[in-house]
Design a protein around this motif. Structure first.
Motif, PDB file in Angstrom:
ATOM      1  N   THR A 382       0.835  -1.194   0.000  1.00  0.00           N
ATOM      2  CA  THR A 382       0.000   0.000   0.000  1.00  0.00           C
ATOM      3  C   THR A 382       0.870   1.244   0.000  1.00  0.00           C
ATOM      4  O   THR A 382       1.859   1.321   0.728  1.00  0.00           O
ATOM      5  CB  THR A 382      -0.913   0.028   1.250  1.00  0.00           C
ATOM      6  OG1 THR A 382      -1.555  -1.236   1.396  1.00  0.00           O
ATOM      7  CG2 THR A 382      -1.960   1.118   1.143  1.00  0.00           C
ATOM      8  N   ILE A 383       0.481   2.227  -0.829  1.00  0.00           N
ATOM      9  CA  ILE A 383       1.096   3.556  -0.796  1.00  0.00           C
ATOM     10  C   ILE A 383      -0.031   4.554  -0.576  1.00  0.00           C
ATOM     11  O   ILE A 383      -0.956   4.651  -1.391  1.00  0.00           O
ATOM     12  CB  ILE A 383       1.858   3.874  -2.101  1.00  0.00           C
ATOM     13  CG1 ILE A 383       2.972   2.847  -2.320  1.00  0.00           C
ATOM     14  CG2 ILE A 383       2.446   5.283  -2.061  1.00  0.00           C
ATOM     15  CD1 ILE A 383       3.731   3.036  -3.621  1.00  0.00           C
ATOM     16  N   LEU A 384       0.035   5.264   0.549  1.00  0.00           N
ATOM     17  CA  LEU A 384      -1.011   6.221   0.913  1.00  0.00           C
ATOM     18  C   LEU A 384      -0.456   7.638   0.839  1.00  0.00           C
ATOM     19  O   LEU A 384       0.676   7.880   1.278  1.00  0.00           O
ATOM     20  CB  LEU A 384      -1.518   5.930   2.322  1.00  0.00           C
ATOM     21  CG  LEU A 384      -2.089   4.529   2.569  1.00  0.00           C
ATOM     22  CD1 LEU A 384      -2.357   4.316   4.050  1.00  0.00           C
ATOM     23  CD2 LEU A 384      -3.367   4.320   1.765  1.00  0.00           C
ATOM     24  N   THR A 385      -1.233   8.562   0.284  1.00  0.00           N
ATOM     25  CA  THR A 385      -0.758   9.950   0.167  1.00  0.00           C
ATOM     26  C   THR A 385      -1.843  10.917   0.614  1.00  0.00           C
ATOM     27  O   THR A 385      -3.036  10.673   0.425  1.00  0.00           O
ATOM     28  CB  THR A 385      -0.374  10.286  -1.287  1.00  0.00           C
ATOM     29  OG1 THR A 385      -1.509  10.076  -2.143  1.00  0.00           O
ATOM     30  CG2 THR A 385       0.789   9.445  -1.768  1.00  0.00           C
ATOM     31  N   ASP A 386      -1.387  11.998   1.201  1.00  0.00           N
ATOM     32  CA  ASP A 386      -2.267  13.130   1.525  1.00  0.00           C
ATOM     33  C   ASP A 386      -1.436  14.382   1.228  1.00  0.00           C
ATOM     34  O   ASP A 386      -0.680  14.860   2.064  1.00  0.00           O
ATOM     35  CB  ASP A 386      -2.699  13.085   2.988  1.00  0.00           C
ATOM     36  CG  ASP A 386      -3.720  14.163   3.322  1.00  0.00           C
ATOM     37  OD1 ASP A 386      -4.148  14.871   2.388  1.00  0.00           O
ATOM     38  OD2 ASP A 386      -4.081  14.307   4.503  1.00  0.00           O
ATOM     39  N   ILE A 387      -1.588  14.873   0.006  1.00  0.00           N
ATOM     40  CA  ILE A 387      -0.730  15.966  -0.469  1.00  0.00           C
ATOM     41  C   ILE A 387      -1.601  17.083  -1.032  1.00  0.00           C
ATOM     42  O   ILE A 387      -2.499  16.840  -1.832  1.00  0.00           O
ATOM     43  CB  ILE A 387       0.242  15.466  -1.564  1.00  0.00           C
ATOM     44  CG1 ILE A 387       1.142  14.367  -1.002  1.00  0.00           C
ATOM     45  CG2 ILE A 387       1.086  16.598  -2.129  1.00  0.00           C
ATOM     46  CD1 ILE A 387       1.994  13.662  -2.033  1.00  0.00           C
TER      47      ILE A 387
END
Length: 735
Positions: A382-387
């Motif tokens: 999993t790769i999670l982002t909040d950008i």
């Protein structure tokens, strides 16, 4: 690996922009379409296969065995038509199919020949059937110019022969009509023209009734009328019938050809899939070459180590504008699980975070990445982002509400095989309350052993990062004097936001900045100031350290250079000494050999020469044994001794060769001297009292008397008579 990388993550990390750049390197539209649809690959085996395909294709640019051209035209519609019963294709469509099959066959033959170089590409091609049946069948019927061959059927061959004959008759009959009407003076100066692909006579209007035939038109003025001669009309109608029959026969032949290759339609579809995949792989390899991309080591150990990593989109943009792009080196492992990057805005925090995320995403999608060859990483489920500012107008959510919703998704998916990337962590709400909630989220990610990078301005998160064992503070370096960003990541210390310094640099009056400072809690200012001072001090120490490292490096280089020179000099001295010793030995051997040879030439005694030579060899051998006494040898020593003996034999052969050359030279000199002596003897006039001897004898006598060609020699006890030619002068008579 479960597919757990959302479209939002792809969007946050600008993955689509990368795919668009890759697609520009495709050579076909199908390849571009497939490239733009690339997604992270969930199956590890499939991912490694794809990465190896790209890596092998990239390697082909560096050697002489480059892959053959694999351009192809889209035959999707053609294959669909072939599946329809009793259908047929135009000749151009058949030629496209033949070209596709030949292209695939060429790739298969090449990859089979060079499977050692391209094992993965070979295995990709090896799953497809090799056959020339389709292309051979098409080429039997259709020529390279896109026409059906005369030999496609006996009927077609006869029809075309008849068409040729009829056209000849039309031409002949028209020529007769033309000649006759010219003679009668019925034609205009232009004589003839062509209307509707048919030759017609240009008849003056006043004579139009005198010319038999069909009126097909007239000039704009009406002065000329165009008439097809009656004689040619009959042949023309027959020609049209033959042409119609020819078309019908061609359709019949093409329909039979379509039916013949219809069973190979699934194979043609496989060919299309193979070539499209190969085009996409080639585009990835060309893109990798353009950004200096490579395949880093993929480790089973949970870690990320990207050395000298570039953001590819930013790198290409800066390159077009002749700007420098700064590489970043970052490590995440069990001891450095999470990195908290702080510092002022516009310092490169977000781009560093995006670089790591994008490169990991690219790698897990089968793309090579611009990093140092010693880089390595693992694969994440999993790769999670909040950008960025993700305020949702559609759902009427504020930035903070949207972020909380995103954090809920993080908490649901986050585990020990997750990489999370959060930009401006905790913003969007009251600093104290939002910061407190952000602390809890950070602790939760930490306890779940997820890897991650976050950027923040919150002091409490910096403090928390300092307290947790495997969480590390980092900052983007700034020049403390100019407050210009240096775009270098420093691990191990939190960064100051330089809030008031940046405001002052941007022209905000000092009085306003001072009033703002009074509004802020004293302790917070002191903390920020302390961090700022520490960062300045660390920058100074870093510069000093860099300077010392450079000096040490230069000093070490100088020492290495001197040592290298000393070693070269010692090596040369040793070589010269060995050469000198060998030369002296060779001179000694040469002198002794020369001495023995001269003695032999004087005495002509082979036995004495042999005795002296072997005696000398025995003495030399005794000297050699004293210097290096014989001892029992091991197998290795015996092997080495054999090599040494071989070298010695070669040296002896060389010496023998040199000695032989000297002997030959001495013999030649002796011959020259003998010739001179012979000439002198031939020209010498013997006198009484000359001391002489016979050529075949050793006794020396004195000439007592000379009579014509004979002389009388006195040996003391007796006198003998001999001819002058038999004499050899020993000493001339004293005057």
């Amino acid at each position: 690996m479960n597919k757990n990388i959302s479209d939002k993550t792809l969007q946050d990390l600008e993955f689509t922009t990368v795919l668009e750049q890759v697609a520009t390197h495709c050579i076909t539209n199908l390849g571009k379409e497939q490239t733009l649809k690339i997604q992270p690959i969930s199956n590890k085996r499939q991912l490694f296969f794809e990465l190896n395909l790209v890596n092998e294709y990239l390697a082909s640019f560096e050697n002489e065995n480059r892959l053959p051209n694999h351009f192809f035209e889209d035959i999707t519609q053609e294959t669909k038509r072939l599946t329809i019963e009793n259908s047929f294709l135009e000749t151009d469509a058949f030629l496209k199919i033949a070209t596709v099959t030949e292209t695939v066959n060429e790739q298969k033959k090449f990859l089979k020949k060079f499977q050692t170089y391209y094992p993965t590409l070979f295995s990709l091609s090896d799953t497809i059937q090799f056959t020339t049946f389709v292309s051979d069948s098409i080429k039997e019927i259709i020529t390279a110019h896109g026409t059906v061959s005369d030999n496609a059927s006996p009927v077609l061959k006869q029809l075309r022969k008849d068409i040729g004959n009829i056209r000849g008759k039309i031409s002949e009959s028209f020529s007769h009509a033309l000649t006759r009407n010219i003679a009668n003076g019925y034609l205009d100066d232009i004589k003839e023209t062509v209307i509707d692909n048919q030759r017609v006579l240009a008849v003056t209007a006043m004579h139009r009734r005198k010319v038999k035939g069909s009126l097909l038109g007239a000039s704009k003025t009406g002065a000329i009328v165009y008439i097809a001669p009656q004689a040619t009309l009959t042949f023309s109608r027959e020609l049209q019938n033959l042409i119609y029959d020819e078309k019908q026969e061609i359709v019949k032949i093409l329909r039979a050809l379509a039916s013949k290759i219809h069973p190979y339609t699934p194979l043609l579809e496989e060919y299309l899939v193979f070539l499209t995949h190969l085009d996409s792989v080639g585009a990835k390899a060309k893109y990798a070459k353009s950004i200096n991309g490579l395949l880093p080591k993929i480790s089973k150990e949970k870690k990320i180590f990207f050395k000298d990593a570039f953001h590819p989109v930013l790198w290409k943009k800066n390159k077009d504008q002749n700007k420098e792009t700064f590489a970043q080196t970052i490590r995440l492992d069990e001891k450095q699980q999470i990195i908290v990057i702080s510092g002022p805005n516009a310092g490169g925090k977000s781009i560093t975070l995006k670089t790591i995320g994008l490169l990991q995403l690219m790698l897990q999608s089968g793309l090579l990445i611009p990093v140092h060859e010693r880089s390595e990483t693992t694969l994440f489920n999993t790769i999670l982002t909040d950008i960025g500012d993700n305020q949702s107008i559609e759902n009427q959510l504020s930035t903070y509400s949207y972020r909380l919703k995103n954090m809920r998704s993080f908490l649901r998916k986050c585990n020990d095989n997750t990489l999370f990337l959060i930009d401006e962590f905790g913003t969007g709400s009251d600093p104290e309350l939002g910061g407190a909630l952000a602390e809890i989220f950070l602790e939760e990610f930490y306890e779940r052993k997820a890897f991650g990078i976050i950027t923040t301005h919150y002091a409490n998160l910096k403090v928390l990062a300092n307290e947790l064992d495997n969480v590390t503070n980092a900052n983007m370096q700034f020049d403390e004097r100019t407050l210009e960003p240096l775009y270098k990541l420093f691990i191990g210390q939190a960064g100051s936001s330089f809030t008031f310094e940046v405001a002052q640099k941007n022209g905000i009056p000092y009085s306003i900045i001072n009033r703002a400072k009074k509004r802020v809690e004293t302790e917070k200012i002191r903390l920020d100031k302390t961090i700022s001072n520490l960062q300045k001090e660390r920058n100074r120490l870093q510069k000093t350290s860099d300077s010392l490292v450079k000096q040490k490096s230069k000093g070490q280089e100088h020492i290495d250079s001197l040592q290298e020179k000393e070693e070269k000099i010692q090596s040369k001295l040793s070589g010269f000494q060995e050469l000198y010793d060998n030369n002296q030995r060779m001179l000694s051997l040469g002198r002794k050999t020369n001495e023995l040879l001269n003695k032999y030439f004087q005495t002509n005694n082979k036995k004495e020469l042999s005795t002296e030579f072997f005696k000398w060899v025995a003495i030399e051998n005794t000297k050699r044994i004293k210097k290096a006494p014989l001892k029992k040898l091991s197998k290795i020593e015996k092997k080495q001794d054999l090599i040494t003996n071989q070298k010695q034999k070669e040296a002896i052969k060389k010496t023998e060769k040199e000695v032989l050359q000297k002997v030959i030279k001495i013999r030649e000199q002796k011959k020259e001297e003998a010739k001179k002596i012979a000439l002198e003897k031939a020209s010498y006039i013997y006198k009484i009292n000359d001391r002489v001897r016979l050529i075949d004898g050793n006794s020396v006598g004195t000439i007592d008397k000379i009579e014509k060609n004979s002389v009388f020699i006195n040996y003391g006890f007796f006198t003998t008579k001999a001819k002058i030619e038999q004499l050899e002068l020993v000493e001339r008579a004293k005057k």
